[in-house]
Design an enzyme around this catalytic site. Sequence first.
Site, mmCIF file in Angstrom:
data_model
loop_
_atom_site.group_PDB
_atom_site.id
_atom_site.type_symbol
_atom_site.label_atom_id
_atom_site.label_comp_id
_atom_site.label_asym_id
_atom_site.label_seq_id
_atom_site.Cartn_x
_atom_site.Cartn_y
_atom_site.Cartn_z
ATOM 1 N N ARG A 114 0.818 -1.215 0.000
ATOM 2 C CA ARG A 114 0.000 0.000 0.000
ATOM 3 C C ARG A 114 0.851 1.265 0.000
ATOM 4 O O ARG A 114 0.500 2.261 -0.633
ATOM 5 C CB ARG A 114 -0.891 0.036 1.250
ATOM 6 C CG ARG A 114 -2.086 -0.836 1.141
ATOM 7 C CD ARG A 114 -2.815 -0.919 2.461
ATOM 8 N NE ARG A 114 -3.997 -1.711 2.268
ATOM 9 C CZ ARG A 114 -5.211 -1.213 2.050
ATOM 10 N NH1 ARG A 114 -5.418 0.075 2.065
ATOM 11 N NH2 ARG A 114 -6.222 -2.016 1.852
ATOM 12 N N TYR A 222 -0.393 -13.346 -0.385
ATOM 13 C CA TYR A 222 0.166 -13.017 -1.703
ATOM 14 C C TYR A 222 1.466 -12.228 -1.543
ATOM 15 O O TYR A 222 1.654 -11.508 -0.560
ATOM 16 C CB TYR A 222 -0.841 -12.271 -2.593
ATOM 17 C CG TYR A 222 -1.457 -11.007 -2.032
ATOM 18 C CD1 TYR A 222 -0.791 -9.789 -2.096
ATOM 19 C CD2 TYR A 222 -2.724 -11.026 -1.470
ATOM 20 C CE1 TYR A 222 -1.368 -8.636 -1.618
ATOM 21 C CE2 TYR A 222 -3.312 -9.871 -0.974
ATOM 22 C CZ TYR A 222 -2.628 -8.675 -1.055
ATOM 23 O OH TYR A 222 -3.205 -7.521 -0.572
ATOM 24 N N ASP A 299 -14.264 5.398 0.151
ATOM 25 C CA ASP A 299 -14.940 4.818 1.309
ATOM 26 C C ASP A 299 -15.911 5.801 1.964
ATOM 27 O O ASP A 299 -16.844 5.378 2.645
ATOM 28 C CB ASP A 299 -13.911 4.366 2.352
ATOM 29 C CG ASP A 299 -13.359 2.977 2.063
ATOM 30 O OD1 ASP A 299 -13.639 2.435 0.981
ATOM 31 O OD2 ASP A 299 -12.648 2.436 2.938
HETATM 32 C C1 LIG Z 1 -8.522 -5.862 5.343
HETATM 33 C C2 LIG Z 1 -8.745 -4.998 4.128
HETATM 34 C C3 LIG Z 1 -8.225 -5.373 2.906
HETATM 35 C C4 LIG Z 1 -8.469 -4.609 1.768
HETATM 36 N N1 LIG Z 1 -7.958 -5.010 0.569
HETATM 37 C C5 LIG Z 1 -8.207 -4.298 -0.541
HETATM 38 C C6 LIG Z 1 -7.665 -4.705 -1.808
HETATM 39 O O1 LIG Z 1 -6.936 -5.687 -1.886
HETATM 40 N N2 LIG Z 1 -7.984 -3.965 -2.919
HETATM 41 C C7 LIG Z 1 -8.763 -2.841 -2.846
HETATM 42 O O2 LIG Z 1 -9.015 -2.212 -3.887
HETATM 43 N N3 LIG Z 1 -9.283 -2.427 -1.658
HETATM 44 C C8 LIG Z 1 -9.014 -3.106 -0.515
HETATM 45 N N4 LIG Z 1 -9.492 -2.683 0.690
HETATM 46 C C9 LIG Z 1 -10.302 -1.444 0.731
HETATM 47 C C10 LIG Z 1 -9.420 -0.186 0.663
HETATM 48 O O3 LIG Z 1 -8.414 -0.269 1.663
HETATM 49 C C11 LIG Z 1 -10.254 1.067 0.877
HETATM 50 O O4 LIG Z 1 -11.424 1.008 0.118
HETATM 51 C C12 LIG Z 1 -9.472 2.305 0.461
HETATM 52 O O5 LIG Z 1 -8.257 2.389 1.174
HETATM 53 C C13 LIG Z 1 -10.304 3.554 0.704
HETATM 54 O O6 LIG Z 1 -9.553 4.703 0.388
HETATM 55 P P1 LIG Z 1 -10.121 6.140 0.734
HETATM 56 O O7 LIG Z 1 -9.064 7.100 0.279
HETATM 57 O O8 LIG Z 1 -11.499 6.299 0.225
HETATM 58 O O9 LIG Z 1 -10.249 6.172 2.331
HETATM 59 P P2 LIG Z 1 -9.120 6.069 3.452
HETATM 60 O O10 LIG Z 1 -7.999 5.205 3.041
HETATM 61 O O11 LIG Z 1 -9.832 5.755 4.711
HETATM 62 O O12 LIG Z 1 -8.534 7.555 3.540
HETATM 63 C C14 LIG Z 1 -9.227 8.599 4.181
HETATM 64 C C15 LIG Z 1 -8.239 9.696 4.536
HETATM 65 O O13 LIG Z 1 -8.966 10.798 5.062
HETATM 66 C C16 LIG Z 1 -8.355 11.238 6.252
HETATM 67 N N5 LIG Z 1 -9.417 11.844 7.076
HETATM 68 C C17 LIG Z 1 -10.416 11.197 7.731
HETATM 69 N N6 LIG Z 1 -11.224 12.075 8.340
HETATM 70 C C18 LIG Z 1 -10.733 13.308 8.058
HETATM 71 C C19 LIG Z 1 -11.151 14.644 8.401
HETATM 72 N N7 LIG Z 1 -12.233 14.856 9.152
HETATM 73 N N8 LIG Z 1 -10.420 15.683 7.943
HETATM 74 C C20 LIG Z 1 -9.306 15.481 7.161
HETATM 75 N N9 LIG Z 1 -8.868 14.242 6.823
HETATM 76 C C21 LIG Z 1 -9.585 13.171 7.243
HETATM 77 C C22 LIG Z 1 -7.729 10.000 6.848
HETATM 78 O O14 LIG Z 1 -6.680 10.312 7.763
HETATM 79 C C23 LIG Z 1 -7.234 9.265 5.610
HETATM 80 O O15 LIG Z 1 -5.945 9.673 5.221
HETATM 81 C C24 LIG Z 1 -9.258 -3.424 1.855
HETATM 82 C C25 LIG Z 1 -9.762 -3.029 3.097
HETATM 83 C C26 LIG Z 1 -9.503 -3.791 4.222
HETATM 84 C C27 LIG Z 1 -10.073 -3.349 5.540
#
Ligand SMILES: Cc1cc2nc3c(=O)[nH]c(=O)nc-3n(C[C@H](O)[C@H](O)[C@H](O)COP(=O)(O)OP(=O)(O)OC[C@H]3O[C@@H](n4cnc5c(N)ncnc54)[C@H](O)[C@@H]3O)c2cc1C
Length: 397
Positions: A114, A222, A299
């Site tokens: 990651r 993996y 997310d």
């Molecule tokens: C066990 C597991 C395995 C996974 N494996 C996979 C995989 O193999 N392939 C895949 O595609 N997906 C996988 N996922 C899903 C994937 O990790 C997430 O869908 C993805 O990381 C979401 O990214 P995001 O940027 O939307 O959210 P996040 O990664 O949650 O990022 C959100 C960011 O916003 C920041 N933030 C939060 N609140 C605030 C606020 N109020 N003000 C300012 N900043 C804030 C946080 O600090 C963070 O940096 C997996 C998930 C899990 C739990």
Amino acid sequence: VKATGTGPERVETLVVGGGIGGLATALALSREGMPVCVLEQAHEFGEIGAGIQLAPNALRMLERLGLVDRIAANAFYPRKAVLMSAVTGERLTGLDFGVRFRETYGYPYIVMHRSDLLAALLDACRASPLVTLCNDRMVHGLGQGAEEVVVACADGSTYRARAVVGADGIWSAVRRFTVGDDEPVRSRDVAYRDTVPIEAVPEHSGLDVVWWAGPRMHLIQYPIRRGELLNQVAVFTSDRYGTDSEDWGTPEELEERFGAKHEHVRAGVRLIGRDRRWLLHDREPVDNWTRGRVTLLGDAAHPMLQYLAQGACMALEDAVCLADSLRAQADDPAKAFLDYQRERIPRTSKAQRWARRMGELVHLDGMGALLRDLVLRDRADDDFTYVDWLYGYGAWE
Ligand SMILES: Cc1cc2nc3c(=O)[nH]c(=O)nc-3n(C[C@H](O)[C@H](O)[C@H](O)COP(=O)(O)OP(=O)(O)OC[C@H]3O[C@@H](n4cnc5c(N)ncnc54)[C@H](O)[C@@H]3O)c2cc1C
């Protein structure tokens, strides 16, 4: 743009959250010539020390972001995904990532660390004069007028933006403004994950993504970082789940649930750290996540259980789609956001629902598991029927 505390800073597009989704969005907008500012609550941008699977639909987006070559340098290209019985060690079925797969979808299936993915996004954002990155900015309030959105941070800084994208993850603060008070749905599933030097696990297949499936549990293994490390994720549905207590899914329960499984599973799980666990959540799909000039992504918009390995892939798709919509409707961000969610909601809702079903399928017990295994044994490894809709997104336009 730098918040000074003396008055609101004015920005074009503000992205809240600098995870994979937020940074991909900033990069996608900048590549369309649009200035963008990212507010991240953490002191530094970063990802947890674990692996991630990226399917061809994600690679297609990384190509649009100009990152495929950079990603390839650190990725691992598995030959197949293989489903094994965690009880007997028998092979149940597989999905071939070979030549026909690549020809069908135009891109390979890759697995990587990651932090390598985040570093690629971050470096590209830093290299763009149109992207401003701000750390230590926890967004906690939004207000919207006819022409702009005001965003307030916990440190007292405020920003005025033409448009705001909430990419702040499953516990999104921006979502409370656009959707309301819906809560994440807690599954009874808990994950432990870790990476180890690949030689530490002699029993792993080495070249594949391996799913060991058993009753209400599974282990995924993996290789990542060009094959130097092995990523392992052990997941089980807790028998001790209770809504009023956190005393479930504990390391003791992990031992109990994996202790009597196939020796390769036991050997792998023994090497996973017990100091951190992830209680797994998703949300119900919604039919609107936009309010005027504020929308959601990744997310924050559509958290899903990890069983399809598609959460981050979907966030990358969102980022490119959002940039396309904003380019097409440069004068009207509210309209662009409605176009964006019209495209994205049907697909991401389907992925949320399928992820739950996939979890049920992998965790079947008793007669259900017997029937599943019977059906799967007849499947050909190059039968892509069930993944076409996921991996083929945008491939045949
Ligand atoms: C066990 C597991 C395995 C996974 N494996 C996979 C995989 O193999 N392939 C895949 O595609 N997906 C996988 N996922 C899903 C994937 O990790 C997430 O869908 C993805 O990381 C979401 O990214 P995001 O940027 O939307 O959210 P996040 O990664 O949650 O990022 C959100 C960011 O916003 C920041 N933030 C939060 N609140 C605030 C606020 N109020 N003000 C300012 N900043 C804030 C946080 O600090 C963070 O940096 C997996 C998930 C899990 C739990």
